[in-house]
Scaffold this motif. Sequence first.
Motif, short mmCIF file in Angstrom:
data_model
loop_
_atom_site.label_atom_id
_atom_site.label_comp_id
_atom_site.label_asym_id
_atom_site.label_seq_id
_atom_site.Cartn_x
_atom_site.Cartn_y
_atom_site.Cartn_z
N VAL B 65 0.84 -1.20 0.00
CA VAL B 65 0.00 0.00 0.00
C VAL B 65 0.87 1.25 0.00
O VAL B 65 2.07 1.19 0.31
CB VAL B 65 -0.92 0.05 1.25
CG1 VAL B 65 -2.01 -0.99 1.18
CG2 VAL B 65 -0.10 -0.10 2.53
N ASP B 66 0.25 2.37 -0.36
CA ASP B 66 0.92 3.66 -0.27
C ASP B 66 0.19 4.46 0.80
O ASP B 66 -0.81 5.11 0.53
CB ASP B 66 0.83 4.35 -1.64
CG ASP B 66 1.58 5.67 -1.63
OD1 ASP B 66 2.30 5.94 -0.64
OD2 ASP B 66 1.42 6.44 -2.60
N LEU B 67 0.65 4.35 2.03
CA LEU B 67 0.03 5.07 3.15
C LEU B 67 0.87 6.30 3.44
O LEU B 67 1.98 6.19 3.98
CB LEU B 67 -0.02 4.19 4.40
CG LEU B 67 -1.17 3.21 4.57
CD1 LEU B 67 -0.96 2.37 5.83
CD2 LEU B 67 -2.50 3.97 4.66
N ALA B 68 0.35 7.47 3.09
CA ALA B 68 1.16 8.70 3.19
C ALA B 68 1.64 8.95 4.62
O ALA B 68 2.75 9.43 4.83
CB ALA B 68 0.34 9.88 2.68
N ALA B 69 0.82 8.61 5.62
CA ALA B 69 1.23 8.87 7.00
C ALA B 69 2.42 7.99 7.40
O ALA B 69 3.29 8.42 8.16
CB ALA B 69 0.05 8.64 7.95
N VAL B 70 2.45 6.75 6.88
CA VAL B 70 3.56 5.85 7.20
C VAL B 70 4.82 6.27 6.45
O VAL B 70 5.92 6.34 7.03
CB VAL B 70 3.18 4.38 6.88
CG1 VAL B 70 4.40 3.48 6.94
CG2 VAL B 70 2.10 3.90 7.84
N THR B 71 4.67 6.57 5.16
CA THR B 71 5.81 7.08 4.40
C THR B 71 6.37 8.33 5.08
O THR B 71 7.58 8.48 5.26
CB THR B 71 5.35 7.46 2.97
OG1 THR B 71 4.71 6.31 2.39
CG2 THR B 71 6.53 7.87 2.11
N GLY B 72 5.47 9.20 5.50
CA GLY B 72 5.89 10.47 6.11
C GLY B 72 6.63 10.27 7.42
O GLY B 72 7.61 10.95 7.69
N VAL B 73 6.17 9.32 8.24
CA VAL B 73 6.84 9.15 9.53
C VAL B 73 8.23 8.52 9.33
O VAL B 73 9.19 8.88 10.02
CB VAL B 73 5.96 8.35 10.52
CG1 VAL B 73 6.01 6.86 10.27
CG2 VAL B 73 6.37 8.67 11.96
N LEU B 74 8.35 7.61 8.35
CA LEU B 74 9.67 7.04 8.07
C LEU B 74 10.60 8.10 7.47
O LEU B 74 11.78 8.15 7.81
CB LEU B 74 9.53 5.84 7.12
CG LEU B 74 8.93 4.58 7.76
CD1 LEU B 74 8.62 3.53 6.70
CD2 LEU B 74 9.85 4.00 8.83
N LEU B 124 8.76 10.46 19.02
CA LEU B 124 8.07 9.52 18.11
C LEU B 124 6.63 9.95 17.87
O LEU B 124 6.13 9.90 16.75
CB LEU B 124 8.12 8.10 18.69
CG LEU B 124 9.53 7.52 18.89
CD1 LEU B 124 9.45 6.15 19.56
CD2 LEU B 124 10.29 7.44 17.57
N VAL B 125 5.96 10.39 18.92
CA VAL B 125 4.56 10.84 18.78
C VAL B 125 4.51 12.08 17.90
O VAL B 125 3.65 12.22 17.03
CB VAL B 125 3.95 11.13 20.17
CG1 VAL B 125 2.53 11.66 20.01
CG2 VAL B 125 3.95 9.87 21.02
N ARG B 126 5.47 12.99 18.10
CA ARG B 126 5.51 14.22 17.32
C ARG B 126 5.69 13.90 15.83
O ARG B 126 5.01 14.48 14.97
CB ARG B 126 6.66 15.09 17.82
CG ARG B 126 6.46 16.56 17.61
CD ARG B 126 7.57 17.36 18.31
NE ARG B 126 7.45 17.29 19.76
CZ ARG B 126 8.45 17.06 20.62
NH1 ARG B 126 9.67 16.89 20.17
NH2 ARG B 126 8.22 17.00 21.90
N ALA B 127 6.58 12.97 15.53
CA ALA B 127 6.82 12.60 14.12
C ALA B 127 5.57 11.97 13.50
O ALA B 127 5.19 12.29 12.36
CB ALA B 127 8.00 11.63 14.03
N ALA B 128 4.89 11.09 14.25
CA ALA B 128 3.70 10.44 13.71
C ALA B 128 2.55 11.44 13.56
O ALA B 128 1.82 11.41 12.56
CB ALA B 128 3.27 9.28 14.63
N HIS B 129 2.41 12.33 14.53
CA HIS B 129 1.37 13.37 14.44
C HIS B 129 1.61 14.27 13.23
O HIS B 129 0.69 14.56 12.46
CB HIS B 129 1.35 14.21 15.72
CG HIS B 129 0.46 15.41 15.64
ND1 HIS B 129 -0.89 15.34 15.88
CD2 HIS B 129 0.71 16.70 15.33
CE1 HIS B 129 -1.43 16.54 15.72
NE2 HIS B 129 -0.47 17.39 15.38
N ALA B 130 2.83 14.70 13.05
CA ALA B 130 3.15 15.58 11.92
C ALA B 130 2.91 14.87 10.60
O ALA B 130 2.38 15.46 9.64
CB ALA B 130 4.59 16.07 12.03
N ALA B 131 3.27 13.59 10.52
CA ALA B 131 3.07 12.84 9.28
C ALA B 131 1.58 12.67 8.97
O ALA B 131 1.15 12.81 7.81
CB ALA B 131 3.76 11.48 9.39
N ASP B 132 0.78 12.39 9.98
CA ASP B 132 -0.67 12.21 9.79
C ASP B 132 -1.31 13.55 9.38
O ASP B 132 -2.15 13.58 8.46
CB ASP B 132 -1.28 11.69 11.10
CG ASP B 132 -2.65 11.03 10.90
OD1 ASP B 132 -2.94 10.54 9.80
OD2 ASP B 132 -3.42 11.00 11.88
#
Lengths: 282, 282
Positions: B65-74, B124-132
């Motif tokens: 899949v292409d999940l933008a939030a996952v790509t973004g956090v990585l 880690l939370v900040r990175a995931a929040h920003a990516a989402d």
Amino acid sequence: MTDPPGEATAFAPGHVTALFAPYPADDPVRAGSRGAGLALSDGVEATVGPVHGDRRVVRLDGEVVDLAAVTGVLDRLAPDARVAVDATTDLPVGAGFGVSGAAALAVAFAANDALELGRSENELVRAAHAADAAAGTGLGDVVAQFRGGVPLRLEPGAPGHGALDGVPARPRVEYVTFGELSTAAVLDGDLDPVRTAGEDALTRVVRDPTLDRLVTESRRFADEAGLLVPEVREAVEAVDEAGGRASMAMLGRTAFAVGTGLSDAGYDPAACRVHPAGATLR
Amino acid sequence: MTDPPGEATAFAPGHVTALFAPYPADDPVRAGSRGAGLALSDGVEATVGPVHGDRRVVRLDGEVVDLAAVTGVLDRLAPDARVAVDATTDLPVGAGFGVSGAAALAVAFAANDALELGRSENELVRAAHAADAAAGTGLGDVVAQFRGGVPLRLEPGAPGHGALDGVPARPRVEYVTFGELSTAAVLDGDLDPVRTAGEDALTRVVRDPTLDRLVTESRRFADEAGLLVPEVREAVEAVDEAGGRASMAMLGRTAFAVGTGLSDAGYDPAACRVHPAGATLR
């Protein structure tokens, strides 16, 4: 007089303080400490329900006890409620596991539910923190026990005052206890060397928020703050020799290790795990 | 190039947003929402490990899949790391459960462990929040999914910006999904009526932080903000008639109820429970 209560049960994890810098204050909501530690899957479970009689009764593992932190949290949340508190724990009392804080926190959550007090989580944590601080039995356990995991307490005090971060890890934890150590007696002594050593250690953990760093800095803190007692030093050095890593639980005659450090060194430790959740209703 | 990774697995709970007031911002760390919701024991589990090949691969329930939030956090945490992400979930995607946020958060925790990135939980939370937020898939799920329980988001934004409280409750939660609803499409529309209704609802929940109040205000919010879709309205009204209490998951064609509301109304819902912990390593 509050209505006869329903019944509810809550759990709060134990908490091994690895290092700390105490900041006592006259206002127990603002009193606290900066520091770091481990929330444990071993903790306190408390049931709050109706009492058969006129007075409040608090039992710990079946014995009627006078736990100032529990009395204090009930006085803050529901001073007129006649309730029975039945608490149980796998942890030794007075040995550096924050049992008083965990009991206060579990009782706060259970009482809120049983008596339908309608408080928010932060209000319950604040009441338990203030009760533990006012009783002289803890300055940072409650906020850590509410967060769970491996909490870093960046600023002292209850929610609304304190600020938290955490080390993302969930290891097995082993511990051996050699007896009690009075938190109040240490907190009544000269706090300057403890605070200096605690601030330095926390700064290094914040820069490198890993489990290895936490245990290393905990041990250095115990030495520099002059808190390491002989039995614990012996255990910690035995773990070193066996290739592991251990330190002292603040404030108790307790050695703790991550992984199998104490077993590998030939001790017969209790074992649990870092608890991922904070205090919660069952 | 980062070293070939180890492997680690983490879990993040799903999150039903009950009510919200959106505050988009150019800086995705500051973007967010105030609001309230329920963290669920149904969530996303993600394993991060070595990839066989040159490119990063992300799978959800076995499909690439292409999940933008996952790509973004990585991209934020380990832009050069060649990793395989294997995520699984019981939850429907695009139906108001914050699956993208949960995936980003679980991947952040797993990647930190597998790649020994040495980040703190808040980082880690900040990175995931920003990516989402940057992906347009969520504005508040991640911080709620990190806290667990029934979070109240008092201020928008990632840790260090946002402030949280919670309703102390851990009920059974039922849900029925009738299809997808685009979060991005709603967030691109006129946000003023949503924000006004969300602020009013949150104020009432903060004043009375109970589960009953939360569901009541969620439903009123859905009406006032003009978000209630016909299939969900029908289900919510059927639960009312059966004596229960339900509302709509924001933003999805999903009805949720606490307790057995949807079963009692004759639906065949999925069921789980409020999850007491936030994101955590397995």
